[in-house]
Design an enzyme around this catalytic site. Structure first.
Site, PDB file in Angstrom:
ATOM      1  N   ASN A   1      25.434  36.833  48.997  1.00 50.56           N
ATOM      2  CA  ASN A   1      24.756  37.513  47.905  1.00 50.56           C
ATOM      3  C   ASN A   1      24.306  36.528  46.829  1.00 50.56           C
ATOM      4  O   ASN A   1      24.977  35.538  46.539  1.00 50.56           O
ATOM      5  CB  ASN A   1      25.629  38.626  47.298  1.00 50.56           C
ATOM      6  CG  ASN A   1      26.988  38.142  46.832  1.00 50.56           C
ATOM      7  OD1 ASN A   1      27.657  37.350  47.497  1.00 50.56           O
ATOM      8  ND2 ASN A   1      27.414  38.622  45.672  1.00 50.56           N
TER       9      ASN A   1
ATOM     10  N   GLU B   1      22.810  36.409  42.844  1.00 52.02           N
ATOM     11  CA  GLU B   1      22.549  37.052  41.556  1.00 52.02           C
ATOM     12  C   GLU B   1      21.969  35.997  40.627  1.00 52.02           C
ATOM     13  O   GLU B   1      22.188  34.795  40.818  1.00 52.02           O
ATOM     14  CB  GLU B   1      23.841  37.617  40.962  1.00 52.02           C
ATOM     15  CG  GLU B   1      24.497  38.688  41.820  1.00 52.02           C
ATOM     16  CD  GLU B   1      25.913  39.011  41.364  1.00 52.02           C
ATOM     17  OE1 GLU B   1      26.528  39.890  41.978  1.00 52.02           O
ATOM     18  OE2 GLU B   1      26.392  38.372  40.404  1.00 52.02           O
TER      19      GLU B   1
ATOM     20  N   HIS C   1      21.326  41.018  48.418  1.00 52.07           N
ATOM     21  CA  HIS C   1      22.594  41.342  49.038  1.00 52.07           C
ATOM     22  C   HIS C   1      22.794  40.477  50.284  1.00 52.07           C
ATOM     23  O   HIS C   1      21.831  40.013  50.895  1.00 52.07           O
ATOM     24  CB  HIS C   1      22.645  42.828  49.403  1.00 52.07           C
ATOM     25  CG  HIS C   1      22.612  43.733  48.210  1.00 52.07           C
ATOM     26  ND1 HIS C   1      23.476  44.801  48.048  1.00 52.07           N
ATOM     27  CD2 HIS C   1      21.833  43.735  47.097  1.00 52.07           C
ATOM     28  CE1 HIS C   1      23.231  45.417  46.916  1.00 52.07           C
ATOM     29  NE2 HIS C   1      22.226  44.792  46.317  1.00 52.07           N
TER      30      HIS C   1
ATOM     31  N   GLU D   1      23.675  41.164  53.301  1.00 51.53           N
ATOM     32  CA  GLU D   1      23.046  41.696  54.510  1.00 51.53           C
ATOM     33  C   GLU D   1      21.545  41.411  54.512  1.00 51.53           C
ATOM     34  O   GLU D   1      20.965  41.051  55.549  1.00 51.53           O
ATOM     35  CB  GLU D   1      23.290  43.206  54.608  1.00 51.53           C
ATOM     36  CG  GLU D   1      24.750  43.589  54.791  1.00 51.53           C
ATOM     37  CD  GLU D   1      25.498  43.798  53.482  1.00 51.53           C
ATOM     38  OE1 GLU D   1      26.473  44.579  53.478  1.00 51.53           O
ATOM     39  OE2 GLU D   1      25.124  43.191  52.454  1.00 51.53           O
TER      40      GLU D   1
ATOM     41  N   CYS E   1      26.957  48.516  51.136  1.00 46.21           N
ATOM     42  CA  CYS E   1      26.663  49.526  50.124  1.00 46.21           C
ATOM     43  C   CYS E   1      25.502  50.402  50.594  1.00 46.21           C
ATOM     44  O   CYS E   1      24.831  50.104  51.592  1.00 46.21           O
ATOM     45  CB  CYS E   1      26.320  48.853  48.795  1.00 46.21           C
ATOM     46  SG  CYS E   1      24.749  47.961  48.820  1.00 46.21           S
TER      47      CYS E   1
ATOM     48  N   CYS F   1      22.139  48.593  51.037  1.00 51.02           N
ATOM     49  CA  CYS F   1      21.998  47.811  52.264  1.00 51.02           C
ATOM     50  C   CYS F   1      21.862  48.703  53.493  1.00 51.02           C
ATOM     51  O   CYS F   1      21.122  48.381  54.424  1.00 51.02           O
ATOM     52  CB  CYS F   1      23.183  46.866  52.435  1.00 51.02           C
ATOM     53  SG  CYS F   1      23.140  45.489  51.268  1.00 51.02           S
TER      54      CYS F   1
END
Length: 281
Positions: free
Chosen positions: A60, A62, A73, A75, A100, A103
């Site tokens: 991930n 950010e 993310h 994935e 989540c 995803c």
């Protein structure tokens, strides 16, 4: 002094053996350690197994000071990397955390509800399929190819110096973007201080919000090649002309936050076929 070589994001797929889960777990942890998550400090690793026999690491991303919606993310990272390397199908997805809802929706674009998804915590494996995680998905009938397909749309950039390699790189990314719902061809190229380029194209979701913008797709390549944001010197975005939407403002803002020295360029493009069939004045 020996310097440890950075891990590769593309490796030969490990043998998937429930009796010896340590290999998958160690690869997931390798990806997880590389996560760049200054906002949440919550690290996620993913490993996508391709039909070619290759495995693709995901993590991930950010961006400090930026909204959550700008994030990538794990994935998405792994699937986008698999697409970049020409995978036509995925046979398995391993993750360090349960995917989540964002995803799960993004993964529906693979067109494979039976995709095995395994959550791994050491020796504990939780087996799922995409369909079991998202039994009543939102889908649109317009897409029948899946995001691993790489279409080619011949485009012409308007009012640009095509001798500049960053523009041709961004154009190529736009021509191969996955945009079955809006046809908003969008590609972005990044020039580094090494004069090398990374690039990425827009990957749409039928639900729109899980869509991965072209800048984030390019940053996935940058991170997978162990690049750093401060190396960014120029960014070029090419998007479809006369579209009701644009990523130019958000891409420019994120570029500025990643590298204050970077120059941001924006051009629009038209379909070459429509240009050929438009009568001249």
């Amino acid at each position: 002094m020996l310097v440890e070589e950075p891990p590769s994001f593309v490796i030969d797929a490990p043998i998937i053996n429930r009796d010896d889960p340590n290999t998958i777990w160690s690869i997931l942890m390798q990806a997880r350690v590389l996560a760049r998550c200054p906002v949440s400090n919550f690290r996620v690793g993913a490993v996508a197994i391709g039909a070619s026999g290759k495995a693709y690491l995901g993590l991930n991303l950010e961006f400090e000071g930026q909204p959550h919606a700008q994030s990538v993310h794990a994935e998405q990272f792994a699937v986008t990397l698999a697409r970049r390397y020409g995978e036509t199908a995925l046979t398995h997805l391993f993750v360090s955390e349960i995917p989540c809802g964002h995803c799960r929706q993004f993964l529906t674009e693979l067109g494979n509800p039976d995709l095995p998804i395994t959550v791994v915590h050491g020796e504990i494996w939780q087996e799922h399929t995409l369909a079991s995680l998202l039994p009543t998905p939102f889908t649109l009938a317009d897409s029948d190819t899946g995001l691993l397909a790489v279409p080619h749309r011949q485009l012409i950039v308007k009012d640009a110096n095509m001798d500049d390699p960053i523009i041709t790189e961004a154009l190529g990314a736009a021509e191969h973007s996955y945009v079955p719902y809006t046809e908003h061809w969008s590609g972005l190229a990044i020039e580094l201080d090494t004069e090398e380029f990374v690039s990425g194209g827009l990957i749409e979701s039928g639900a729109y919000n899980p869509t991965l913008p072209a800048l984030q797709a390019a940053l996935i390549q940058l991170v997978s090649e162990h690049g750093h944001y401060h190396q960014i010197r120029r960014v070029c975005l090419v998007e479809r002309d006369d579209s009701p939407m644009s990523y130019a403002v958000s891409a420019s803002m994120l570029t500025r936050s990643l590298s204050g020295l970077a120059e941001f360029m924006f051009f629009t493009a038209v379909d070459s076929v429509s240009q050929e069939t438009t009568p001249s004045d």
